[in-house]
Design a protein around this motif. Sequence first.
Motif, PDB file in Angstrom:
ATOM      1  N   GLY A  55      36.905  18.647  13.172  1.00  0.00           N
ATOM      2  CA  GLY A  55      38.187  18.065  12.790  1.00  0.00           C
ATOM      3  C   GLY A  55      39.348  19.022  12.992  1.00  0.00           C
ATOM      4  N   GLU A  56      39.058  20.300  12.990  1.00  0.00           N
ATOM      5  CA  GLU A  56      40.071  21.314  13.259  1.00  0.00           C
ATOM      6  C   GLU A  56      39.406  22.544  13.849  1.00  0.00           C
ATOM      7  OE1 GLU A  56      41.386  23.682   9.572  1.00  0.00           O
ATOM      8  OE2 GLU A  56      40.817  21.719   8.768  1.00  0.00           O
ATOM      9  N   ALA A  57      40.147  23.229  14.666  1.00  0.00           N
ATOM     10  CA  ALA A  57      39.716  24.495  15.259  1.00  0.00           C
ATOM     11  C   ALA A  57      40.991  25.158  15.734  1.00  0.00           C
ATOM     12  CB  ALA A  57      38.755  24.263  16.416  1.00  0.00           C
ATOM     13  N   ASP A  58      41.364  26.226  15.081  1.00  0.00           N
ATOM     14  CA  ASP A  58      42.632  26.895  15.349  1.00  0.00           C
ATOM     15  C   ASP A  58      42.429  27.951  16.438  1.00  0.00           C
ATOM     16  OD1 ASP A  58      45.269  27.622  15.097  1.00  0.00           O
ATOM     17  OD2 ASP A  58      44.990  28.762  13.248  1.00  0.00           O
ATOM     18  N   PRO A  59      42.967  27.711  17.655  1.00  0.00           N
ATOM     19  CA  PRO A  59      42.711  28.645  18.754  1.00  0.00           C
ATOM     20  C   PRO A  59      43.592  29.888  18.725  1.00  0.00           C
ATOM     21  CG  PRO A  59      44.054  26.835  19.532  1.00  0.00           C
ATOM     22  CD  PRO A  59      43.735  26.553  18.084  1.00  0.00           C
ATOM     23  N   SER A  60      43.054  30.945  19.255  1.00  0.00           N
ATOM     24  CA  SER A  60      43.785  32.185  19.481  1.00  0.00           C
ATOM     25  C   SER A  60      43.356  32.678  20.863  1.00  0.00           C
ATOM     26  CB  SER A  60      43.417  33.211  18.415  1.00  0.00           C
ATOM     27  OG  SER A  60      44.019  34.447  18.703  1.00  0.00           O
ATOM     28  N   GLY A  61      44.287  32.715  21.786  1.00  0.00           N
ATOM     29  CA  GLY A  61      43.959  33.137  23.145  1.00  0.00           C
ATOM     30  C   GLY A  61      44.082  31.993  24.114  1.00  0.00           C
ATOM     31  N   PRO A  62      43.548  32.079  25.301  1.00  0.00           N
ATOM     32  CA  PRO A  62      42.613  33.116  25.723  1.00  0.00           C
ATOM     33  C   PRO A  62      43.297  34.450  26.022  1.00  0.00           C
ATOM     34  CG  PRO A  62      43.008  31.599  27.535  1.00  0.00           C
ATOM     35  CD  PRO A  62      43.766  31.092  26.348  1.00  0.00           C
ATOM     36  N   TYR A  63      42.594  35.505  25.710  1.00  0.00           N
ATOM     37  CA  TYR A  63      43.006  36.867  26.032  1.00  0.00           C
ATOM     38  C   TYR A  63      41.961  37.410  26.980  1.00  0.00           C
ATOM     39  CZ  TYR A  63      45.815  36.118  21.884  1.00  0.00           C
ATOM     40  OH  TYR A  63      46.689  35.592  20.960  1.00  0.00           O
ATOM     41  N   GLY A  64      42.340  37.578  28.225  1.00  0.00           N
ATOM     42  CA  GLY A  64      41.347  37.942  29.228  1.00  0.00           C
ATOM     43  C   GLY A  64      40.381  36.779  29.344  1.00  0.00           C
ATOM     44  N   LYS A  65      39.112  37.048  29.179  1.00  0.00           N
ATOM     45  CA  LYS A  65      38.101  35.989  29.259  1.00  0.00           C
ATOM     46  C   LYS A  65      37.700  35.464  27.883  1.00  0.00           C
ATOM     47  CE  LYS A  65      34.993  36.110  32.452  1.00  0.00           C
ATOM     48  NZ  LYS A  65      33.825  36.415  33.292  1.00  0.00           N
ATOM     49  N   GLN A  66      38.347  35.978  26.833  1.00  0.00           N
ATOM     50  CA  GLN A  66      37.929  35.662  25.478  1.00  0.00           C
ATOM     51  C   GLN A  66      38.858  34.654  24.801  1.00  0.00           C
ATOM     52  OE1 GLN A  66      37.770  38.739  22.277  1.00  0.00           O
ATOM     53  NE2 GLN A  66      35.718  39.018  23.117  1.00  0.00           N
ATOM     54  N   LEU A  67      38.261  33.684  24.132  1.00  0.00           N
ATOM     55  CA  LEU A  67      38.974  32.697  23.325  1.00  0.00           C
ATOM     56  C   LEU A  67      38.362  32.736  21.936  1.00  0.00           C
ATOM     57  CD1 LEU A  67      40.829  30.135  23.001  1.00  0.00           C
ATOM     58  CD2 LEU A  67      38.819  28.794  23.665  1.00  0.00           C
ATOM     59  N   GLN A  68      39.222  32.763  20.913  1.00  0.00           N
ATOM     60  CA  GLN A  68      38.726  32.724  19.543  1.00  0.00           C
ATOM     61  C   GLN A  68      39.184  31.437  18.878  1.00  0.00           C
ATOM     62  OE1 GLN A  68      39.910  36.362  17.534  1.00  0.00           O
ATOM     63  NE2 GLN A  68      37.910  37.233  18.014  1.00  0.00           N
ATOM     64  N   LEU A  69      38.290  30.820  18.118  1.00  0.00           N
ATOM     65  CA  LEU A  69      38.602  29.624  17.358  1.00  0.00           C
ATOM     66  C   LEU A  69      38.294  29.889  15.894  1.00  0.00           C
ATOM     67  CD1 LEU A  69      36.984  26.855  19.603  1.00  0.00           C
ATOM     68  CD2 LEU A  69      39.377  27.544  19.528  1.00  0.00           C
ATOM     69  N   ALA A  70      39.264  29.625  15.032  1.00  0.00           N
ATOM     70  CA  ALA A  70      39.033  29.706  13.594  1.00  0.00           C
ATOM     71  C   ALA A  70      38.481  28.353  13.158  1.00  0.00           C
ATOM     72  CB  ALA A  70      40.332  30.024  12.869  1.00  0.00           C
ATOM     73  N   LEU A  71      37.276  28.368  12.615  1.00  0.00           N
ATOM     74  CA  LEU A  71      36.611  27.141  12.185  1.00  0.00           C
ATOM     75  C   LEU A  71      36.666  27.029  10.667  1.00  0.00           C
ATOM     76  CD1 LEU A  71      33.482  27.321  14.508  1.00  0.00           C
ATOM     77  CD2 LEU A  71      35.630  26.105  14.899  1.00  0.00           C
TER      78      LEU A  71
END
Length: 130
Positions: A55-71
């Motif tokens: 229902g939600e996933a807060d993205p950060s990035g992508p930085y280089g090849k990396q993507l972070q999602l706050a779940l």
Amino acid sequence: GDRVGIMNRGQMVCCGTSQELKDAHGCGYILTLVLDKPSAAVAARVTAFAKGFFGEADPSGPYGKQLQLALPVREKAQRQFANFFDALDAQKSTLGVEEYAVGVAGLEEVFLRTGCRQDTIISEPPARAR
């Protein structure tokens, strides 16, 4: 337990125990994905995939090849983890994900999230008295 207060621009924005702050500001888990060919489109596709489960996933990035999602940390969302990881494993190549890891968000994530939210709320400096 110890209580933590977070200030932004001289204003107290929240106060509580580490766990209370994490719960209140949606800091549960951080999913770090390594993307095959990183782009805004791939990041959006992976984020939408995660949102379909949580229902939600807060993205950060992508930085280089990396993507972070706050779940989220909510109990209802936690029941989706097994299904999500099974589906992610099955669709990694389609989504453009090489590998991934998940971890518990730290208190620094709360600091970053509350600071960013307050910066968007406080968009103008206070008016000066004449």
